[in-house]
Design an enzyme around this catalytic site. Structure first.
Site, mmCIF file in Angstrom:
data_model
loop_
_atom_site.group_PDB
_atom_site.id
_atom_site.type_symbol
_atom_site.label_atom_id
_atom_site.label_comp_id
_atom_site.label_asym_id
_atom_site.label_seq_id
_atom_site.Cartn_x
_atom_site.Cartn_y
_atom_site.Cartn_z
ATOM 1 N N LYS A 75 0.809 -1.226 0.000
ATOM 2 C CA LYS A 75 0.000 0.000 0.000
ATOM 3 C C LYS A 75 0.846 1.283 0.000
ATOM 4 O O LYS A 75 0.394 2.318 -0.474
ATOM 5 C CB LYS A 75 -0.975 0.004 1.184
ATOM 6 C CG LYS A 75 -2.080 -1.035 1.023
ATOM 7 C CD LYS A 75 -3.102 -0.951 2.130
ATOM 8 C CE LYS A 75 -4.084 -2.106 2.029
ATOM 9 N NZ LYS A 75 -5.214 -2.001 2.948
ATOM 10 N N ASP A 111 -9.819 2.625 1.554
ATOM 11 C CA ASP A 111 -9.974 2.023 2.887
ATOM 12 C C ASP A 111 -10.559 3.082 3.823
ATOM 13 O O ASP A 111 -11.462 2.813 4.613
ATOM 14 C CB ASP A 111 -8.617 1.588 3.465
ATOM 15 C CG ASP A 111 -8.119 0.279 2.883
ATOM 16 O OD1 ASP A 111 -8.945 -0.551 2.474
ATOM 17 O OD2 ASP A 111 -6.880 0.091 2.837
ATOM 18 N N ALA A 136 -1.432 1.173 16.948
ATOM 19 C CA ALA A 136 -0.660 2.200 16.235
ATOM 20 C C ALA A 136 0.077 1.564 15.058
ATOM 21 O O ALA A 136 1.198 1.941 14.738
ATOM 22 C CB ALA A 136 0.303 2.893 17.197
ATOM 23 N N GLY A 137 -0.567 0.590 14.419
ATOM 24 C CA GLY A 137 -0.023 0.002 13.204
ATOM 25 C C GLY A 137 -0.509 0.794 11.993
ATOM 26 O O GLY A 137 -1.021 1.917 12.141
ATOM 27 N N LEU A 231 -12.093 -2.970 13.580
ATOM 28 C CA LEU A 231 -11.757 -3.061 12.155
ATOM 29 C C LEU A 231 -11.746 -4.521 11.683
ATOM 30 O O LEU A 231 -11.804 -4.800 10.495
ATOM 31 C CB LEU A 231 -10.392 -2.419 11.858
ATOM 32 C CG LEU A 231 -10.242 -0.938 12.193
ATOM 33 C CD1 LEU A 231 -8.933 -0.400 11.617
ATOM 34 C CD2 LEU A 231 -11.404 -0.104 11.676
ATOM 35 N N TYR A 233 -13.261 -8.150 10.915
ATOM 36 C CA TYR A 233 -14.595 -8.659 10.556
ATOM 37 C C TYR A 233 -14.666 -10.190 10.579
ATOM 38 O O TYR A 233 -15.701 -10.775 10.291
ATOM 39 C CB TYR A 233 -15.026 -8.150 9.169
ATOM 40 C CG TYR A 233 -14.010 -8.360 8.088
ATOM 41 C CD1 TYR A 233 -13.877 -9.595 7.460
ATOM 42 C CD2 TYR A 233 -13.168 -7.326 7.707
ATOM 43 C CE1 TYR A 233 -12.932 -9.789 6.476
ATOM 44 C CE2 TYR A 233 -12.220 -7.512 6.721
ATOM 45 C CZ TYR A 233 -12.113 -8.735 6.111
ATOM 46 O OH TYR A 233 -11.172 -8.935 5.138
ATOM 47 N N GLY A 254 -15.652 -4.714 11.133
ATOM 48 C CA GLY A 254 -15.025 -4.032 9.994
ATOM 49 C C GLY A 254 -15.575 -4.419 8.631
ATOM 50 O O GLY A 254 -15.010 -4.028 7.604
HETATM 51 P P1 NAP Z 1 -0.115 -3.829 11.931
HETATM 52 O O1 NAP Z 1 0.465 -2.662 11.211
HETATM 53 O O2 NAP Z 1 0.634 -5.118 11.966
HETATM 54 O O3 NAP Z 1 -0.420 -3.350 13.444
HETATM 55 C C1 NAP Z 1 -0.783 -4.283 14.427
HETATM 56 C C2 NAP Z 1 -1.254 -3.566 15.688
HETATM 57 O O4 NAP Z 1 -1.685 -4.584 16.628
HETATM 58 C C3 NAP Z 1 -0.164 -2.756 16.404
HETATM 59 O O5 NAP Z 1 -0.739 -1.671 17.060
HETATM 60 C C4 NAP Z 1 0.365 -3.779 17.438
HETATM 61 O O6 NAP Z 1 0.959 -3.199 18.574
HETATM 62 C C5 NAP Z 1 -0.923 -4.445 17.844
HETATM 63 N N1 NAP Z 1 -0.637 -5.752 18.438
HETATM 64 C C6 NAP Z 1 -0.211 -6.871 17.790
HETATM 65 N N2 NAP Z 1 -0.033 -7.876 18.680
HETATM 66 C C7 NAP Z 1 -0.338 -7.364 19.911
HETATM 67 C C8 NAP Z 1 -0.380 -7.908 21.227
HETATM 68 N N3 NAP Z 1 -0.059 -9.186 21.460
HETATM 69 N N4 NAP Z 1 -0.783 -7.092 22.248
HETATM 70 C C9 NAP Z 1 -1.115 -5.816 22.030
HETATM 71 N N5 NAP Z 1 -1.115 -5.233 20.791
HETATM 72 C C10 NAP Z 1 -0.735 -6.002 19.750
HETATM 73 O O7 NAP Z 1 -1.562 -4.224 11.344
HETATM 74 P P2 NAP Z 1 -2.599 -3.269 10.558
HETATM 75 O O8 NAP Z 1 -2.325 -3.337 9.118
HETATM 76 O O9 NAP Z 1 -2.590 -1.937 11.241
HETATM 77 O O10 NAP Z 1 -3.998 -4.026 10.802
HETATM 78 C C11 NAP Z 1 -4.618 -4.039 12.085
HETATM 79 C C12 NAP Z 1 -5.978 -4.724 12.005
HETATM 80 O O11 NAP Z 1 -6.865 -3.999 11.157
HETATM 81 C C13 NAP Z 1 -5.912 -6.147 11.429
HETATM 82 O O12 NAP Z 1 -6.629 -7.003 12.299
HETATM 83 C C14 NAP Z 1 -6.625 -6.060 10.117
HETATM 84 O O13 NAP Z 1 -7.365 -7.254 9.870
HETATM 85 C C15 NAP Z 1 -7.582 -4.889 10.326
HETATM 86 N N6 NAP Z 1 -7.906 -4.227 9.034
HETATM 87 C C16 NAP Z 1 -9.206 -4.282 8.583
HETATM 88 C C17 NAP Z 1 -9.563 -3.704 7.375
HETATM 89 C C18 NAP Z 1 -11.001 -3.773 6.867
HETATM 90 O O14 NAP Z 1 -11.254 -3.606 5.677
HETATM 91 N N7 NAP Z 1 -11.965 -3.976 7.741
HETATM 92 C C19 NAP Z 1 -8.583 -3.049 6.597
HETATM 93 C C20 NAP Z 1 -7.274 -2.985 7.093
HETATM 94 C C21 NAP Z 1 -6.939 -3.593 8.308
HETATM 95 P P3 NAP Z 1 2.571 -2.944 18.621
HETATM 96 O O15 NAP Z 1 2.786 -1.685 17.836
HETATM 97 O O16 NAP Z 1 2.860 -2.808 20.060
HETATM 98 O O17 NAP Z 1 3.232 -4.147 17.987
#
Ligand code: NAP
Length: 293
Positions: A75, A111, A136-137, A231, A233, A254
């Site tokens: 992306k 998105d 904060a991902g 987010l 689903y 989501g």
């Molecule tokens: P990402 O960049 O990998 O970020 C992951 C996030 O989860 C970070 O804040 C991370 O915290 C946290 N995390 C992971 N493991 C953890 C744990 N054991 N304890 C506490 N926090 C934890 O992922 P992303 O791309 O942002 O996606 C996040 C979610 O959004 C996913 O579940 C994805 O399915 C969903 N999403 C949905 C849609 C939709 O169309 N509905 C679109 C995009 C994404 P740290 O920074 O501390 O590692």
């Protein structure tokens, strides 16, 4: 599901670039919309290797591909290969939809326009609101940008790794020229002033198959929510959503975001407006598919 579409000399191709792409529901959404609206498009997934991303974009243009979606991990990587970029996508720094122009592709972030549209459909307000974002991902950063763009007044941004929340706060507070984001550790939620907020769950905790997990277990946290928006689903009802409801709040998953990011892309590619009726019908298809897991 089966499609009644016929591929002929006038069929236009759309597709999804990513790695992996085998799990995607986008072909189901786009081929359903094309079929339902009698638009002669077909949508397929393209598994693309990192070192071939530029060639994939240039090749798609040469092949007259009408539009592309872009998913993980490209992306942001795709941006240098675009001819033009929509201002919100540029600000977010991530693109998930490419629209063909004469010279190349123009990038958009549906998105975030899709999430905004899903929230509007559900009657959720952003303008002037104070909200909480968990995570904060990449997704949470985009959500924070979109929320500031649509004028939320304050964001408590909670993350396990507080430095990542701090970095987003520093960047976006500067872009929007106001101290709107307050970065915090997940454990410090009791420092948030007691009232009711919209809480957006943007971590990957609770995603199938780890469906019993929840980013904050303490029931006290959920007293802060009038609405919880996960987010995720899959599963359709996450543990986060259950905890929101147990505390008397309203919860959403989501799937609406997934639906409307596709609808926004479909509209951009085909210069049409999708009716609420067709949107809801497509939502039901997605819901049935999601519940299979
Ligand atoms: P990402 O960049 O990998 O970020 C992951 C996030 O989860 C970070 O804040 C991370 O915290 C946290 N995390 C992971 N493991 C953890 C744990 N054991 N304890 C506490 N926090 C934890 O992922 P992303 O791309 O942002 O996606 C996040 C979610 O959004 C996913 O579940 C994805 O399915 C969903 N999403 C949905 C849609 C939709 O169309 N509905 C679109 C995009 C994404 P740290 O920074 O501390 O590692």
């Amino acid at each position: 599901m089966g499609y009644k579409m016929t591929v002929n000399g006038k069929t236009r191709l759309c597709g999804l670039i990513g790695n992996p792409v085998s799990h995607t529901m986008s072909p189901m959404i786009h081929n359903h919309l094309a079929d339902r609206l009698h638009i002669n498009n077909i949508y397929v997934p393209f598994h693309v290797e990192t070192e071939e991303l530029q060639q994939a974009i240039e090749g798609a243009h040469a092949l007259n591909v009408l539009g592309m979606n872009v998913t993980v991990p490209y992306k942001t990587d795709v941006i240098p290969f675009l001819d033009e970029i929509d201002p919100m996508a540029k600000g977010i720094g991530a693109v998930n939809t490419l629209v063909r122009t004469e010279q190349g592709y123009k990038g958009y972030n549906t998105d975030m326009t899709g999430l905004c549209r899903a929230m509007q459909t559900e009657g959720i307000r952003l303008d002037g609101e104070e909200i909480i974002i968990l995570g904060a991902g990449g997704a949470s950063r985009s959500v924070a940008y979109m929320c500031l763009y649509y004028k939320v007044s304050k964001i408590y941004l909670l993350n396990r790794t507080v430095e990542k929340a701090q970095k987003i706060a520093d960047e976006l507070n500067e872009v929007f020229e106001r101290d709107a984001i307050i970065p915090m550790s997940l454990m410090d939620f009791d420092r948030i002033p007691v009232k009711k907020y919209l809480v957006i769950q943007g971590t990957s905790i609770g995603l199938y198959p780890d469906s019993e997990a929840c980013v904050i277990e303490d029931p006290c946290f959920y007293q802060l929510a009038h609405t919880g928006y996960d987010l995720i689903y899959r599963p359709f009802q996450t543990r986060f959503m259950e905890k929101i409801e147990e505390a008397g709040g309203v919860s959403y998953n989501g799937l609406g975001m997934l639906l409307f990011q596709a609808i926004d892309a479909f509209e951009l590619w085909n210069h049409i407006e999708i009716s609420d009726e067709v949107a809801m019908e497509t939502y039901e298809l997605l819901k049935a598919e999601t519940k299979k897991a």
